[in-house]
Scaffold this motif. Structure first.
Motif, PDB file in Angstrom:
ATOM      1  N   VAL A 240       0.850  -1.204   0.000  1.00  0.00           N
ATOM      2  CA  VAL A 240       0.000   0.000   0.000  1.00  0.00           C
ATOM      3  C   VAL A 240       0.883   1.251   0.000  1.00  0.00           C
ATOM      4  O   VAL A 240       0.603   2.232  -0.707  1.00  0.00           O
ATOM      5  CB  VAL A 240      -0.955  -0.016   1.235  1.00  0.00           C
ATOM      6  CG1 VAL A 240      -1.633   1.345   1.423  1.00  0.00           C
ATOM      7  CG2 VAL A 240      -2.013  -1.120   1.078  1.00  0.00           C
ATOM      8  N   HIS A 241       1.961   1.217   0.763  1.00  0.00           N
ATOM      9  CA  HIS A 241       2.878   2.356   0.811  1.00  0.00           C
ATOM     10  C   HIS A 241       3.418   2.685  -0.579  1.00  0.00           C
ATOM     11  O   HIS A 241       3.472   3.851  -0.987  1.00  0.00           O
ATOM     12  CB  HIS A 241       4.022   2.027   1.793  1.00  0.00           C
ATOM     13  CG  HIS A 241       4.901   3.197   2.106  1.00  0.00           C
ATOM     14  ND1 HIS A 241       6.123   3.069   2.690  1.00  0.00           N
ATOM     15  CD2 HIS A 241       4.741   4.531   1.892  1.00  0.00           C
ATOM     16  CE1 HIS A 241       6.678   4.272   2.826  1.00  0.00           C
ATOM     17  NE2 HIS A 241       5.842   5.180   2.345  1.00  0.00           N
ATOM     18  N   GLU A 242       3.776   1.651  -1.338  1.00  0.00           N
ATOM     19  CA  GLU A 242       4.273   1.877  -2.708  1.00  0.00           C
ATOM     20  C   GLU A 242       3.197   2.514  -3.579  1.00  0.00           C
ATOM     21  O   GLU A 242       3.475   3.414  -4.370  1.00  0.00           O
ATOM     22  CB  GLU A 242       4.751   0.557  -3.342  1.00  0.00           C
ATOM     23  CG  GLU A 242       6.059   0.044  -2.806  1.00  0.00           C
ATOM     24  CD  GLU A 242       7.220   1.047  -2.957  1.00  0.00           C
ATOM     25  OE1 GLU A 242       7.344   1.659  -4.034  1.00  0.00           O
ATOM     26  OE2 GLU A 242       7.985   1.204  -1.989  1.00  0.00           O
ATOM     27  N   LEU A 243       1.935   2.017  -3.438  1.00  0.00           N
ATOM     28  CA  LEU A 243       0.834   2.612  -4.230  1.00  0.00           C
ATOM     29  C   LEU A 243       0.673   4.089  -3.873  1.00  0.00           C
ATOM     30  O   LEU A 243       0.486   4.934  -4.755  1.00  0.00           O
ATOM     31  CB  LEU A 243      -0.487   1.864  -3.967  1.00  0.00           C
ATOM     32  CG  LEU A 243      -0.615   0.465  -4.568  1.00  0.00           C
ATOM     33  CD1 LEU A 243      -1.907  -0.205  -4.099  1.00  0.00           C
ATOM     34  CD2 LEU A 243      -0.608   0.527  -6.102  1.00  0.00           C
ATOM     35  N   GLU A 244       0.744   4.411  -2.606  1.00  0.00           N
ATOM     36  CA  GLU A 244       0.587   5.805  -2.174  1.00  0.00           C
ATOM     37  C   GLU A 244       1.731   6.663  -2.711  1.00  0.00           C
ATOM     38  O   GLU A 244       1.517   7.800  -3.117  1.00  0.00           O
ATOM     39  CB  GLU A 244       0.511   5.905  -0.634  1.00  0.00           C
ATOM     40  CG  GLU A 244      -0.735   5.262  -0.018  1.00  0.00           C
ATOM     41  CD  GLU A 244      -2.049   5.958  -0.387  1.00  0.00           C
ATOM     42  OE1 GLU A 244      -2.061   6.913  -1.176  1.00  0.00           O
ATOM     43  OE2 GLU A 244      -3.097   5.513   0.128  1.00  0.00           O
ATOM     44  N   LYS A 245       2.949   6.112  -2.751  1.00  0.00           N
ATOM     45  CA  LYS A 245       4.086   6.872  -3.308  1.00  0.00           C
ATOM     46  C   LYS A 245       3.823   7.209  -4.774  1.00  0.00           C
ATOM     47  O   LYS A 245       4.234   8.229  -5.277  1.00  0.00           O
ATOM     48  CB  LYS A 245       5.382   6.047  -3.195  1.00  0.00           C
ATOM     49  CG  LYS A 245       6.027   6.097  -1.828  1.00  0.00           C
ATOM     50  CD  LYS A 245       7.470   5.579  -1.947  1.00  0.00           C
ATOM     51  CE  LYS A 245       7.686   4.447  -0.978  1.00  0.00           C
ATOM     52  NZ  LYS A 245       8.926   3.706  -1.206  1.00  0.00           N
ATOM     53  N   GLY A 246       3.105   6.302  -5.465  1.00  0.00           N
ATOM     54  CA  GLY A 246       2.769   6.525  -6.880  1.00  0.00           C
ATOM     55  C   GLY A 246       1.469   7.277  -7.065  1.00  0.00           C
ATOM     56  O   GLY A 246       0.932   7.333  -8.169  1.00  0.00           O
ATOM     57  N   ALA A 247       0.938   7.874  -5.979  1.00  0.00           N
ATOM     58  CA  ALA A 247      -0.304   8.669  -6.028  1.00  0.00           C
ATOM     59  C   ALA A 247      -1.446   7.866  -6.667  1.00  0.00           C
ATOM     60  O   ALA A 247      -2.180   8.380  -7.512  1.00  0.00           O
ATOM     61  CB  ALA A 247      -0.066   9.977  -6.773  1.00  0.00           C
ATOM     62  N   PHE A 248      -1.567   6.601  -6.250  1.00  0.00           N
ATOM     63  CA  PHE A 248      -2.557   5.709  -6.846  1.00  0.00           C
ATOM     64  C   PHE A 248      -3.970   6.287  -6.792  1.00  0.00           C
ATOM     65  O   PHE A 248      -4.662   6.379  -7.796  1.00  0.00           O
ATOM     66  CB  PHE A 248      -2.499   4.348  -6.133  1.00  0.00           C
ATOM     67  CG  PHE A 248      -3.485   3.343  -6.653  1.00  0.00           C
ATOM     68  CD1 PHE A 248      -3.327   2.767  -7.894  1.00  0.00           C
ATOM     69  CD2 PHE A 248      -4.585   2.966  -5.884  1.00  0.00           C
ATOM     70  CE1 PHE A 248      -4.234   1.834  -8.381  1.00  0.00           C
ATOM     71  CE2 PHE A 248      -5.501   2.043  -6.353  1.00  0.00           C
ATOM     72  CZ  PHE A 248      -5.319   1.475  -7.609  1.00  0.00           C
ATOM     73  N   ARG A 249      -4.394   6.689  -5.582  1.00  0.00           N
ATOM     74  CA  ARG A 249      -5.790   7.129  -5.462  1.00  0.00           C
ATOM     75  C   ARG A 249      -6.071   8.415  -6.234  1.00  0.00           C
ATOM     76  O   ARG A 249      -7.101   8.535  -6.881  1.00  0.00           O
ATOM     77  CB  ARG A 249      -6.186   7.259  -3.988  1.00  0.00           C
ATOM     78  CG  ARG A 249      -6.414   5.878  -3.380  1.00  0.00           C
ATOM     79  CD  ARG A 249      -6.942   5.960  -1.988  1.00  0.00           C
ATOM     80  NE  ARG A 249      -5.942   6.507  -1.082  1.00  0.00           N
ATOM     81  CZ  ARG A 249      -6.178   6.760   0.194  1.00  0.00           C
ATOM     82  NH1 ARG A 249      -7.365   6.546   0.693  1.00  0.00           N
ATOM     83  NH2 ARG A 249      -5.227   7.230   0.966  1.00  0.00           N
ATOM     84  N   SER A 250      -5.155   9.389  -6.163  1.00  0.00           N
ATOM     85  CA  SER A 250      -5.455  10.621  -6.906  1.00  0.00           C
ATOM     86  C   SER A 250      -5.333  10.382  -8.411  1.00  0.00           C
ATOM     87  O   SER A 250      -6.038  11.015  -9.195  1.00  0.00           O
ATOM     88  CB  SER A 250      -4.588  11.794  -6.433  1.00  0.00           C
ATOM     89  OG  SER A 250      -3.296  11.651  -6.901  1.00  0.00           O
ATOM     90  N   THR A 251      -4.522   9.427  -8.833  1.00  0.00           N
ATOM     91  CA  THR A 251      -4.438   9.107 -10.272  1.00  0.00           C
ATOM     92  C   THR A 251      -5.767   8.517 -10.755  1.00  0.00           C
ATOM     93  O   THR A 251      -6.273   8.894 -11.814  1.00  0.00           O
ATOM     94  CB  THR A 251      -3.280   8.115 -10.545  1.00  0.00           C
ATOM     95  OG1 THR A 251      -2.076   8.680 -10.023  1.00  0.00           O
ATOM     96  CG2 THR A 251      -3.123   7.847 -12.024  1.00  0.00           C
ATOM     97  N   VAL A 252      -6.336   7.609  -9.950  1.00  0.00           N
ATOM     98  CA  VAL A 252      -7.627   7.009 -10.343  1.00  0.00           C
ATOM     99  C   VAL A 252      -8.723   8.093 -10.339  1.00  0.00           C
ATOM    100  O   VAL A 252      -9.549   8.158 -11.266  1.00  0.00           O
ATOM    101  CB  VAL A 252      -7.995   5.832  -9.408  1.00  0.00           C
ATOM    102  CG1 VAL A 252      -9.384   5.298  -9.741  1.00  0.00           C
ATOM    103  CG2 VAL A 252      -6.965   4.705  -9.534  1.00  0.00           C
ATOM    104  N   MET A 253      -8.710   8.951  -9.320  1.00  0.00           N
ATOM    105  CA  MET A 253      -9.703  10.036  -9.282  1.00  0.00           C
ATOM    106  C   MET A 253      -9.581  10.921 -10.523  1.00  0.00           C
ATOM    107  O   MET A 253     -10.578  11.291 -11.156  1.00  0.00           O
ATOM    108  CB  MET A 253      -9.504  10.902  -8.025  1.00  0.00           C
ATOM    109  CG  MET A 253      -9.989  10.256  -6.747  1.00  0.00           C
ATOM    110  SD  MET A 253      -9.504  11.218  -5.297  1.00  0.00           S
ATOM    111  CE  MET A 253     -10.571  12.638  -5.466  1.00  0.00           C
ATOM    112  N   ASN A 254      -8.318  11.249 -10.873  1.00  0.00           N
ATOM    113  CA  ASN A 254      -8.105  12.101 -12.050  1.00  0.00           C
ATOM    114  C   ASN A 254      -8.584  11.425 -13.333  1.00  0.00           C
ATOM    115  O   ASN A 254      -9.072  12.090 -14.246  1.00  0.00           O
ATOM    116  CB  ASN A 254      -6.617  12.463 -12.184  1.00  0.00           C
ATOM    117  CG  ASN A 254      -6.223  13.517 -11.176  1.00  0.00           C
ATOM    118  OD1 ASN A 254      -7.074  14.237 -10.654  1.00  0.00           O
ATOM    119  ND2 ASN A 254      -4.933  13.614 -10.871  1.00  0.00           N
TER     120      ASN A 254
END
Ligand code: NAD
Length: 267
Positions: A240-254
């Motif tokens: 999960v930490h790696e996903l957050e470093k890659g801005a996973f959630r804001s990328t999906v929102m965008n």
């Protein structure tokens, strides 16, 4: 007379077939109560083989059916509605599944009849659509209930105001592609970590399916479900930490916002 009267399909392509099979599997209709038309012989044969009546003229569908699905590609919707306009009566409900064709455009082509616009998504083809519908000014609560009931056999259909349909397009309309990317990325990760491709893909797809089911069946917030599987200093929180470093959630929102904006530009 069956509950929904006769169901007509103008355009007997992939979506029409998926819908008709779903309605029949869900015991909402019998194929003998379906009438379909399509200029392609092969598509007519599919419906004929299922036990539906097939006709060679769009007008005949309107004459024989009560609920008429417009299941042609968006650019042909105006053409077919203008063709059948003079045969439309008060008993008819027109349900368009064409992407991006507005209620105003449907009304201009069909006249002031009972119109319902549905935005389904591709998983309709496997009976798991996430769809939204909006009603034209003349459509009734009974029309909404009927469409909701019919679509419950191929997934879900939620009623929204037409102004929200671009947001729906950005989320559930385009969403399958985002999830396919996620499944592909999970598989690639599995392969990179040493799994054979077929095993990695099977595990990735089932993980997405099972996780979605946990959200719908438990009714729990996804964040809560995520917390339940992340133990202190464990493996999952490292991922999960790696996903957050890659801005996973804001990328999906965008992605949802970009697709919704694009749908607005196109409508
Ligand atoms: P399709 O090409 O499989 O089916 C369209 C059918 O319409 C074809 O069989 C074609 O021969 C027939 N047709 C063409 N001109 C016609 C005419 N004048 N009269 C009668 N029939 C005619 O396409 P599809 O994927 O089933 O898509 C149908 C509609 O569903 C489209 O408007 C699309 O925007 C919408 N939709 C599809 C999906 C999807 O996942 N496939 C998702 C959301 C919305």
């Amino acid at each position: 007379m069956p509950e929904f009267g006769k169901i007509g399909f103008i355009g007997a392509g992939q979506m029409a077939e998926a819908l008709a099979r779903g309605f029949s599997n869900g015991k909402m209709i019998k194929f003998e109560d379906v009438v379909a038309t399509d200029p392609t012989e092969a598509r007519m044969k599919v419906f004929k083989d299922l036990g539906a009546q097939t006709v060679t003229d769009n007008k005949q569908v309107v004459e024989k059916a009560d609920v008429i699905f417009i299941a042609v590609k968006p650019q042909y919707v105006g053409v077919v509605l203008k063709e059948v306009r003079s045969s439309l009566k008060d008993n008819h409900t027109i349900v368009s599944i064409a992407a991006g064709v507005t209620l105003a455009q449907l009304k201009e082509a069909a006249g002031d009849v009972r119109l319902v616009r549905v935005m389904p998504n591709t998983p309709c083809l496997v009976g798991e659509t996430a769809s939204a519908m909006c009603l034209g000014p003349k459509a009734t609560d009974k029309d909404a209930e009927m469409v909701r009931k019919l679509f419950s056999t191929v997934g879900q259909c939620i009623q929204v105001d037409e102004s929200l349909l671009s947001a729906v397009t950005g989320l559930s309309g385009s969403g399958p592609a985002y999830v396919f990317l996620m499944i592909e990325a999970l598989s690639d990760g599995g392969v990179r970590a040493g799994l054979p491709r077929d095993i990695a893909q099977a595990l990735a797809a089932q993980t997405v399916l099972g996780s979605a089911k946990m959200v719908t069946e438990t009714g729990k917030h996804p964040g809560q479900l995520k917390d339940m599987v992340t133990s202190p200093a464990g493996t999952t929180i490292a991922g999960v930490h790696e996903l957050e470093k890659g801005a996973f959630r804001s990328t999906v929102m965008n992605a949802v916002i970009a697709a919704a904006n694009r749908a607005n530009e196109l409508s």
